[in-house]
Structures are given as structure tokens and as C-alpha cells.
Design an enzyme around this catalytic site. Structure first.
Site, PDB file in Angstrom:
ATOM      1  N   GLU A 132       0.807  -1.234   0.000  1.00  0.00           N
ATOM      2  CA  GLU A 132       0.000   0.000   0.000  1.00  0.00           C
ATOM      3  C   GLU A 132       0.834   1.274   0.000  1.00  0.00           C
ATOM      4  OE1 GLU A 132      -2.739  -0.404   3.292  1.00  0.00           O
ATOM      5  OE2 GLU A 132      -3.721  -2.149   2.409  1.00  0.00           O
ATOM      6  N   ASN A 167       2.180  -5.056  -3.195  1.00  0.00           N
ATOM      7  CA  ASN A 167       0.784  -5.391  -2.899  1.00  0.00           C
ATOM      8  C   ASN A 167      -0.026  -4.115  -2.631  1.00  0.00           C
ATOM      9  OD1 ASN A 167      -1.099  -7.615  -2.232  1.00  0.00           O
ATOM     10  ND2 ASN A 167      -1.031  -6.842  -0.133  1.00  0.00           N
ATOM     11  N   HIS A 175     -10.205  -6.329  -1.997  1.00  0.00           N
ATOM     12  CA  HIS A 175     -11.227  -6.083  -0.975  1.00  0.00           C
ATOM     13  C   HIS A 175     -12.343  -5.311  -1.672  1.00  0.00           C
ATOM     14  CE1 HIS A 175      -8.898  -7.502   2.401  1.00  0.00           C
ATOM     15  NE2 HIS A 175      -7.868  -6.775   2.020  1.00  0.00           N
ATOM     16  N   GLU A 234      -6.026 -10.835  -1.237  1.00  0.00           N
ATOM     17  CA  GLU A 234      -6.804 -10.605  -0.005  1.00  0.00           C
ATOM     18  C   GLU A 234      -8.295 -10.519  -0.310  1.00  0.00           C
ATOM     19  OE1 GLU A 234      -5.288  -7.318   2.342  1.00  0.00           O
ATOM     20  OE2 GLU A 234      -3.207  -7.761   1.813  1.00  0.00           O
ATOM     21  N   ASP A 240     -12.129 -10.394  -0.428  1.00  0.00           N
ATOM     22  CA  ASP A 240     -13.384 -10.583   0.282  1.00  0.00           C
ATOM     23  C   ASP A 240     -14.412  -9.662  -0.365  1.00  0.00           C
ATOM     24  OD1 ASP A 240     -12.488  -8.182   1.485  1.00  0.00           O
ATOM     25  OD2 ASP A 240     -12.127  -9.124   3.430  1.00  0.00           O
TER      26      ASP A 240
END
Ligand code: XIL
Length: 364
Positions: A172, A213, A249, A281, A283
């Protein structure tokens, strides 16, 4: 094409052999995709059985504490996944809480569970603006902070050399408003902290795959362009980077999921740089969406299916990980302050429609 990729060797042969040869399994799955065959594989080997047959790693973020005290959770993880990533247990503040003092107990426990269950480990994360311990400050100054970073990466990556297959080296670094994010690293070292981190990581484990990432860079748009330019520049200058992690996400409302076309173009331009991509990651939060719970779960399943089938169609995507497995332990309610249900298993560990959608994406 599943078979060529399977024979390229990222899958665990023992598990596939338990069901017959990889070729036989692959033929059975791609040839007829009969519901009974798929259900039999899912029942015996979970999603990891389908991933193995296709040569794709399927993973989940885990926490050592849950693995230690919740046997049902530990069994679910071992049955369904071929990879794990520590949700928090390898972050700077947790493993290196004071100068010169490392606390590897939880991280070791995860690596041990992975080995016992023939799962690969993804390392997360070496350099981030969050979960940094209070002793690591920009005021240390460039030279000392570079020393701290070098020591940290050497110790953590070195400890798991040969046991962690891929690292999220920098997490990030791009600001949502554009440009490099202000952090202890950018303020204390300068923008070249990224390349130093990658070089330190390569030196500590030349066999680990090294990733940048980030979130919000999955489709096309300003942030995705910035991530692309950042990694293109690193690659062009010979900085040792092997791939990009797209966190994924997303939500039924917010954050928006990338369209399959945009995701495909983004994966294509990263492939053209010679970079792998991992969905790191994923979701899919439900918050704010209209409809009954069943309707929301159905729409959620469609997002999992559409995103993952687009991702897995790209030859440079060889692994997909979810940020957790069961809604019981999801980070989303803690982050947003409201209940949700973003993961493939419900809070009683029962598979939701999303689970079958993920299986479908592995079969397309
Ligand atoms: C999150 C964890 O899930 C939480 O338990 C913790 O409190 C904060 O961090 N992007 C990342 C992850 O790269 O490290 C974050 O994990 C979720 C967002």
C-alpha cells in the site's frame, strides 16, 4: 490448459495422487464437470483439490491464535486451502516490537501448521505504513532507518528462507489521493525505500517471489495506473520484483469490484512487464446492499465467480487468496464498525453460495 499448468508443478502431488493422477482428475473435471465429480472432489479435498488440478494455489489469511484454540477452524483451513498467509502475525510491529527483539512464536506456528498440512506460505508484509512499532520513527533519519529496514528484512525473510514462497515486500505505498503515500518509510528514508526493501528481501532469500501489494488497483483508473507505473519503473531499473498483489477487498456496493474486462486488461499489461499477479486478499462485503440475506449471498457469489474466472483466465495468475475463510473471524466488522459477511464460509463454517462460485471459477 489446466493440465499444462498443473504439470508445470505448483501443485502438491501427494494430494492429487490421493485421487488418482493429476491428468485423470483434470480430465474428469474439464471433460464432464459433472456435479457429482465436482462434489466428490470438494468433499474430499476442498477447493485445494480443484486448485491443485489446475495448478493454482488457493489460500486464506489465518491467525495463529485461532489455529491454536479452534480445532474446527484449523480443520477447515487444512481441508480447503493449499496456501496460507498470516493476517497479522508477520507484520513489523508483531515480530519486531523493540529494537533487536524479535517475537516469532505466532509466525513460526503458522509456518509449522502449513508444513504439517502441505500448504505453502505467503509472507505478509515487510514494509507498510500501519502496524509499525512505536520505536520505528522517521526521526531516526535516513541512514539509521535504512539500517533498521535492512536488519528487519534480513531477520524475517532469512528466518523463513525456503519456507515462505512469496513475500508482500511493500504494501500500500500509493496514496488514494495520488502519489507516494506519506509514511514513516517515505518520510524517513525517501522514495527509494521501496527499491531498498526489494533488494534486501532478494538478498535474504533468493528463492522467494517478491511482490508489491495494494488495494484499489484491480481494474483500470488512476490508482491502478500509478501502481503500474511504479512497478514498471522498478522492473525497468532492475529492482528485483516478481509480481503484483491485487488485494481485491471489494463489496456489493463499495468498494466496487473491477469489471472482468478491466481486470483482464490490467493483468495483461502487468504480464507484458513480465510480472505475475496474485489475488492476495479477496473478500466481498455485503454492507449497504438491498435485498434478503439469500439475495445478497447470491450476488456475492456472482462477484466471486466473475472476478475469479477473469483472474484465472490470465496465465500470469497462479494463486488466489481470501482475507480469511469464515465470517466468524473476518476483519471487515472491525474495520467498518458494522456486521458483514464477506467470506466464503459463514460464521458456523458452512459453505455459502460464494464457495460453490469459487469452485465454478476454478473449473471454467
Ligand atoms: C488487517 C487485518 O485483517 C486486521 O486484523 C488488522 O487489524 C489490520 O490489518 N490490507 C492489508 C492487510 O494488507 O494487512 C490488512 O489486514 C487488511 C487490508
Amino acid at each position: 490448459m489446466g493440465l499444462e499448468r498443473a504439470s508445470a508443478g505448483t501443485f502438491d502431488r501427494r494430494r492429487v495422487l490421493a485421487l488418482g493422477s493429476a491428468a485423470a482428475l483434470g480430465a474428469a473435471l474439464s471433460g464432464c464437470r459433472a456435479a457429482a465429480t465436482v462434489n466428490a472432489v470438494l468433499a474430499r479435498q476442498g477447493l485445494r483439490g480443484l486448485g491443485d488440478a489446475r495448478g493454482v494455489g488457493i489460500g486464506a489469511a489465518v491467525q495463529a491464535g485461532y489455529l491454536a484454540r479452534d480445532a474446527d477452524y484449523a480443520a477447515l483451513i487444512a481441508r480447503e486451502f493449499s496456501m496460507v498467509v498470516p493476517e497479522n502475525d508477520m507484520k513489523f510491529g508483531l515480530v519486531h516490537p523493540e529494537p533487536g527483539r524479535f517475537a516469532f512464536g505466532n509466525a513460526d506456528a503458522i509456518v509449522d501448521v502449513a508444513r504439517a498440512n502441505a500448504m505453502q506460505v505467503r509472507g505478509h508484509t515487510l514494509v507498510w505504513h500501519r502496524q509499525v512499532p512505536p520505536w520505528v520513527t522517521a526521526e531516526l533519519g535516513r541512514e539509521r532507518l535504512l539500517g533498521v529496514l535492512g536488519d528487519h528484512v534480513a531477520a524475517v525473510v532469512g528466518r523463513y528462507r525456503g519456507r515462505v514462497v512469496a513475500w508482500d515486500v511493500v504494501n500500500e505505498a500509493i496514496d488514494d489521493g495520488g502519489g507516494l503515500r506519506a509514511s514513516v518509510w517515505s518520510r524517513g528514508i525517501g522514495p527509494d525505500y521501496l527499491e531498498h526493501a526489494f533488494r534486501f528481501a532478494r538478498a535474504a532469500d533468493p528463492s522467494a517471489r517478491l511482490y508489491y501489494n495494494d488495494y484499489g488497483a484491480e481494474g483500470l483508473g488512476r490508482k491502478s495506473d500509478e501502481v503500474f507505473r511504479l512497478v514498471a519503473d522498478l522492473k525497468e531499473r532492475g529492482v528485483p520484483i516478481d509480481g503484483v498483489g491485487l488485494q481485491m477487498h471489494v463489496g456489493l456496493l463499495r468498494p466496487p469490484a473491477p469489471s472482468p474486462d478491466e481486470l483482464a486488461s490490467n493483468l495483461g499489461r502487468l504480464a507484458a512487464l513480465g510480472l505475475d499477479v496474485t489475488v492476495t486478499e479477496m473478500d466481498v462485503r455485503l454492507a449497504g446492499a438491498a435485498g434478503t440475506p439469500d439475495q445478497k449471498w447470491a450476488r456475492q457469489a456472482a462477484v466471486y465467480r466473475d472476478v475469479l474466472s477473469a483472474a484465472l483466465a490470465a496465465p500470469n495468475v497462479k494463486a488466489v487468496l481470501f482475507w480469511g475463510a469464515t465470517d466468524r473471524y473476518s476483519w471487515i466488522p472491525g474495520e467498518t464498525g458494522q456486521p458483514d459477511g464477506a467470506l466464503p464460509f459463514d460464521d458456523q463454517y458452512r459453505p455459502k453460495p460464494a464457495y460453490r462460485a469459487i469452485a465454478d471459477a476454478l473449473l471454467i
